[in-house]
Design a protein around this motif. Structure first.
Motif, PDB file in Angstrom:
ATOM      1  N   UNK A 145     -24.289  10.089 -10.485  1.00  0.00           N
ATOM      2  CA  UNK A 145     -25.690  10.312 -10.896  1.00  0.00           C
ATOM      3  C   UNK A 145     -26.537   9.034 -10.916  1.00  0.00           C
ATOM      4  N   UNK A 146     -25.993   7.918 -10.462  1.00  0.00           N
ATOM      5  CA  UNK A 146     -26.693   6.637 -10.572  1.00  0.00           C
ATOM      6  C   UNK A 146     -27.530   6.360  -9.333  1.00  0.00           C
ATOM      7  N   UNK A 147     -28.757   5.908  -9.585  1.00  0.00           N
ATOM      8  CA  UNK A 147     -29.688   5.558  -8.509  1.00  0.00           C
ATOM      9  C   UNK A 147     -30.231   4.160  -8.764  1.00  0.00           C
ATOM     10  N   UNK A 148     -30.031   3.256  -7.815  1.00  0.00           N
ATOM     11  CA  UNK A 148     -30.526   1.884  -7.954  1.00  0.00           C
ATOM     12  C   UNK A 148     -31.954   1.795  -7.429  1.00  0.00           C
ATOM     13  N   UNK A 149     -32.838   1.156  -8.233  1.00  0.00           N
ATOM     14  CA  UNK A 149     -34.213   0.888  -7.807  1.00  0.00           C
ATOM     15  C   UNK A 149     -34.266  -0.543  -7.296  1.00  0.00           C
ATOM     16  N   UNK A 150     -34.583  -0.725  -6.015  1.00  0.00           N
ATOM     17  CA  UNK A 150     -34.562  -2.047  -5.392  1.00  0.00           C
ATOM     18  C   UNK A 150     -35.972  -2.517  -5.055  1.00  0.00           C
ATOM     19  N   UNK A 151     -36.116  -3.825  -4.985  1.00  0.00           N
ATOM     20  CA  UNK A 151     -37.422  -4.418  -4.685  1.00  0.00           C
ATOM     21  C   UNK A 151     -37.800  -4.141  -3.236  1.00  0.00           C
ATOM     22  N   UNK A 152     -38.972  -3.541  -2.988  1.00  0.00           N
ATOM     23  CA  UNK A 152     -39.393  -3.250  -1.614  1.00  0.00           C
ATOM     24  C   UNK A 152     -39.970  -4.471  -0.895  1.00  0.00           C
ATOM     25  N   UNK A 153     -40.245  -5.531  -1.655  1.00  0.00           N
ATOM     26  CA  UNK A 153     -40.796  -6.741  -1.060  1.00  0.00           C
ATOM     27  C   UNK A 153     -40.412  -7.934  -1.924  1.00  0.00           C
ATOM     28  N   UNK A 154     -40.532  -9.124  -1.357  1.00  0.00           N
ATOM     29  CA  UNK A 154     -40.261 -10.345  -2.114  1.00  0.00           C
ATOM     30  C   UNK A 154     -41.472 -10.681  -2.968  1.00  0.00           C
ATOM     31  N   UNK A 155     -41.211 -11.262  -4.118  1.00  0.00           N
ATOM     32  CA  UNK A 155     -42.315 -11.636  -4.993  1.00  0.00           C
ATOM     33  C   UNK A 155     -41.838 -11.875  -6.411  1.00  0.00           C
ATOM     34  N   UNK A 156     -42.782 -11.788  -7.317  1.00  0.00           N
ATOM     35  CA  UNK A 156     -42.515 -12.001  -8.741  1.00  0.00           C
ATOM     36  C   UNK A 156     -42.748 -10.706  -9.502  1.00  0.00           C
ATOM     37  N   UNK A 157     -41.863 -10.416 -10.442  1.00  0.00           N
ATOM     38  CA  UNK A 157     -42.044  -9.225 -11.268  1.00  0.00           C
ATOM     39  C   UNK A 157     -43.162  -9.529 -12.262  1.00  0.00           C
ATOM     40  N   UNK A 158     -44.289  -8.846 -12.091  1.00  0.00           N
ATOM     41  CA  UNK A 158     -45.462  -9.095 -12.935  1.00  0.00           C
ATOM     42  C   UNK A 158     -45.647  -8.047 -14.022  1.00  0.00           C
ATOM     43  N   UNK A 159     -44.851  -6.948 -13.956  1.00  0.00           N
ATOM     44  CA  UNK A 159     -44.951  -5.912 -14.988  1.00  0.00           C
ATOM     45  C   UNK A 159     -43.674  -5.098 -15.011  1.00  0.00           C
ATOM     46  N   UNK A 160     -43.215  -4.752 -16.215  1.00  0.00           N
ATOM     47  CA  UNK A 160     -42.101  -3.831 -16.422  1.00  0.00           C
ATOM     48  C   UNK A 160     -42.563  -2.790 -17.428  1.00  0.00           C
ATOM     49  N   UNK A 161     -42.479  -1.521 -17.054  1.00  0.00           N
ATOM     50  CA  UNK A 161     -43.054  -0.471 -17.899  1.00  0.00           C
ATOM     51  C   UNK A 161     -42.047   0.169 -18.844  1.00  0.00           C
ATOM     52  N   UNK A 162     -40.743   0.033 -18.563  1.00  0.00           N
ATOM     53  CA  UNK A 162     -39.722   0.684 -19.391  1.00  0.00           C
ATOM     54  C   UNK A 162     -38.575  -0.285 -19.655  1.00  0.00           C
ATOM     55  N   UNK A 163     -37.696   0.103 -20.600  1.00  0.00           N
ATOM     56  CA  UNK A 163     -36.543  -0.716 -20.938  1.00  0.00           C
ATOM     57  C   UNK A 163     -35.265   0.102 -20.875  1.00  0.00           C
ATOM     58  N   UNK A 164     -34.145  -0.558 -21.158  1.00  0.00           N
ATOM     59  CA  UNK A 164     -32.836   0.083 -21.098  1.00  0.00           C
ATOM     60  C   UNK A 164     -32.765   1.252 -22.083  1.00  0.00           C
ATOM     61  N   UNK A 165     -32.139   2.336 -21.622  1.00  0.00           N
ATOM     62  CA  UNK A 165     -31.925   3.573 -22.388  1.00  0.00           C
ATOM     63  C   UNK A 165     -33.227   4.338 -22.671  1.00  0.00           C
ATOM     64  N   UNK A 166     -34.302   3.959 -22.040  1.00  0.00           N
ATOM     65  CA  UNK A 166     -35.536   4.720 -22.161  1.00  0.00           C
ATOM     66  C   UNK A 166     -35.607   5.772 -21.063  1.00  0.00           C
ATOM     67  N   UNK A 167     -36.209   6.910 -21.400  1.00  0.00           N
ATOM     68  CA  UNK A 167     -36.392   7.959 -20.415  1.00  0.00           C
ATOM     69  C   UNK A 167     -37.535   7.644 -19.476  1.00  0.00           C
ATOM     70  N   UNK A 168     -37.440   8.151 -18.279  1.00  0.00           N
ATOM     71  CA  UNK A 168     -38.496   7.948 -17.290  1.00  0.00           C
ATOM     72  C   UNK A 168     -38.642   9.226 -16.489  1.00  0.00           C
ATOM     73  N   UNK A 169     -39.866   9.551 -16.117  1.00  0.00           N
ATOM     74  CA  UNK A 169     -40.118  10.765 -15.348  1.00  0.00           C
ATOM     75  C   UNK A 169     -40.431  10.417 -13.906  1.00  0.00           C
ATOM     76  N   UNK A 170     -40.248  11.393 -13.034  1.00  0.00           N
ATOM     77  CA  UNK A 170     -40.532  11.184 -11.612  1.00  0.00           C
ATOM     78  C   UNK A 170     -42.005  10.794 -11.435  1.00  0.00           C
TER      79      UNK A 170
END
Length: 456
Positions: free
Chosen positions: A263-288
């Motif tokens: 059931x695991x899906x890895x989210x990978x960076x589509x381009x090189x750059x700097x992470x300027x925002x993170x909207x969620x944290x570990x064990x938090x739910x996320x919707x499509x």
């Protein structure tokens, strides 16, 4: 008998009456006025006075159209464009110049870089920023990167656990198994039909079931591709069920993240750059569709600014720009976009420029001023800022043509400098008004405030 003493006491009274009689006689003789008779010259001057414009009517350019025409004829060709509305501001006398605090200076040329200045804001370059959203609903099980980390293409940012991922992988395994059975059945039916043991219709029916199984494999494969997982159904078909399950469980995951869960899906960076925002944290739910992270190239930023349509005419793609933030951080770059349409709300033209930020000193959403360089340095007349008046549409400089007459010359501001404004049309050696120009501006448009005396 009147005594000597009585006569002495009567003297003041007699003198008083004598003076009163004399004053009455003089007043009657001169119609009781003490002013001098008005001279002929004063009478003529009063008759010549234009009260509407506070000038001698014989010298008033607004009243005497012939005088105005003669004055216009003396304008230098470089300052008399075809069909131009030439106007003059006029004061009553040289003394009035001082009272109105109108002072002048002689202009000269300076090498100036034609440019224009506008307020601007730095933003991420639209084609160099990726806003990553989740493809499925689930729970964040791992965040392998932090805010501000620099990432390369393909780096794993987060791992989401979702039953939807396991379901799609299982669907592919089922479809491959059904395809294998359907293929074997179709092969036997074809061979039997060729030997006469089965009919051609049975062979076609078996072939149809094989084609339906192949479509199911395609659908399942596409479902994984929609999750960002690259898979080859043809390669999986050659594996035994255990190897196939292991391949699907590890699909898209680094080796150290592979578990027994599919059931695991890895989210990978589509381009090189700097992470300027993170909207969620570990064990938090996320919707499509929910935002997970923003990855931006911070080595180049975009400037957003807007120009009046008349200014935008002089701006071209590729022109150099210099940006300075409100707190003094400089950067440079070039124009990349001049919009083909004005903003529907402001009616100004949006412009974009790309600026270098290799040292990382700039941040997105900083404000400041951008200078657009319009051409190479050229000899130009610079006038003090107070010498330029604006009527809402046009800028004016006042050139002294006679001691009390100033030409209101429409000019275009080419650049802003520490010394003032670089303008066109002003000729070196022109004597211009540098103070009291607000008075001359009001005088220039007197005919807009009243009907005028219209003597001719």
């Amino acid at each position: 008998m009147i005594t000597r003493a009585a006569l002495i006491h009567a003297i003041p009274t007699v003198l008083t009456f004598t003076v009163l009689i004399a004053v009455g006689w003089w007043g009657h003789r001169h119609q009781w006025t003490v002013t001098k008779p008005i001279s002929a010259s004063a009478t003529e001057e009063k008759a010549d006075w234009c009260a509407e414009h506070s000038l001698l009517e014989s010298e008033c350019l607004l009243c005497r159209k012939s005088l105005a025409k003669a004055q216009k004829a003396q304008e230098p060709p470089a300052q008399a464009a075809k069909d131009e509305d030439i106007r003059f501001a006029q004061v009553a006398s040289v003394e009035m110049l001082a009272k109105a605090n109108i002072t002048t200076l002689v202009t000269s040329t300076t090498m100036v870089e034609p440019s224009l200045v506008a307020p601007a804001e730095s933003v991420y370059e639209p084609t160099r920023v990726a806003r990553m959203s989740s493809r499925v609903s689930g729970t964040i099980r791992l965040m392998s990167k932090r805010l501000g980390d620099v990432v390369a293409v393909g780096d794993v940012l987060a791992v989401i656990e979702s039953a939807e991922v396991g379901r799609v992988k299982s669907q592919l395994m089922h479809a491959l198994a059904e395809q294998a059975v359907a293929k074997a059945t179709a092969d036997r039916a074809r061979a039997s039909a060729e030997s006469g043991f089965r009919t051609a219709g049975e062979a076609r029916e078996a072939l149809g079931r094989l084609q339906a199984a192949q479509i199911a494999v395609f659908d399942a494969e596409q479902g994984l591709l929609n999750l960002g997982l690259t898979v080859s159904a043809a390669e999986l078909a050659d594996l035994d069920p255990a190897a196939m399950a292991l391949r699907l469980r590890s699909l898209g995951l680094p080796a150290e993240m592979v578990t027994n869960s599919a059931n695991l899906l890895a989210m990978t960076a589509p381009r090189a750059g700097t992470i300027t925002a993170l909207a969620v944290g570990v064990d938090e739910g996320i919707t499509a569709g929910e935002l997970l992270a923003v990855v931006a190239d911070t080595k180049q930023l975009c400037l957003k600014f807007a120009l009046a349509p008349s200014q935008a005419l002089n701006v071209k793609v590729g022109q150099t720009v210099r940006f300075t933030t409100a707190d003094g951080i400089p950067a440079s770059g070039h124009v990349t976009v001049v919009a083909s349409a004005a903003d529907e709300t402001t009616r100004w033209v949006p412009v974009l420029a790309l600026i270098d930020n290799d040292d990382g000193r700039l941040r997105a959403h900083q404000v400041g001023n951008v200078t657009v360089v319009l051409g190479a340095p050229q000899p130009t007349v610079i006038v003090p800022a107070a010498a330029v008046q604006y009527d809402g549409q046009t800028s004016y400089v006042f050139i002294q043509r006679k001691p009390t007459v100033f030409r209101g010359l429409a000019v275009r501001v080419l650049a802003t400098t520490v010394a003032g404004f670089a303008v066109d049309r002003v000729i070196p050696g022109d004597v211009i008004a540098v103070t009291g120009t607000d008075v001359l501006k009001g005088n220039l448009f007197q005919d807009k405030f009243g009907p005028g005396c219209c003597a001719e």
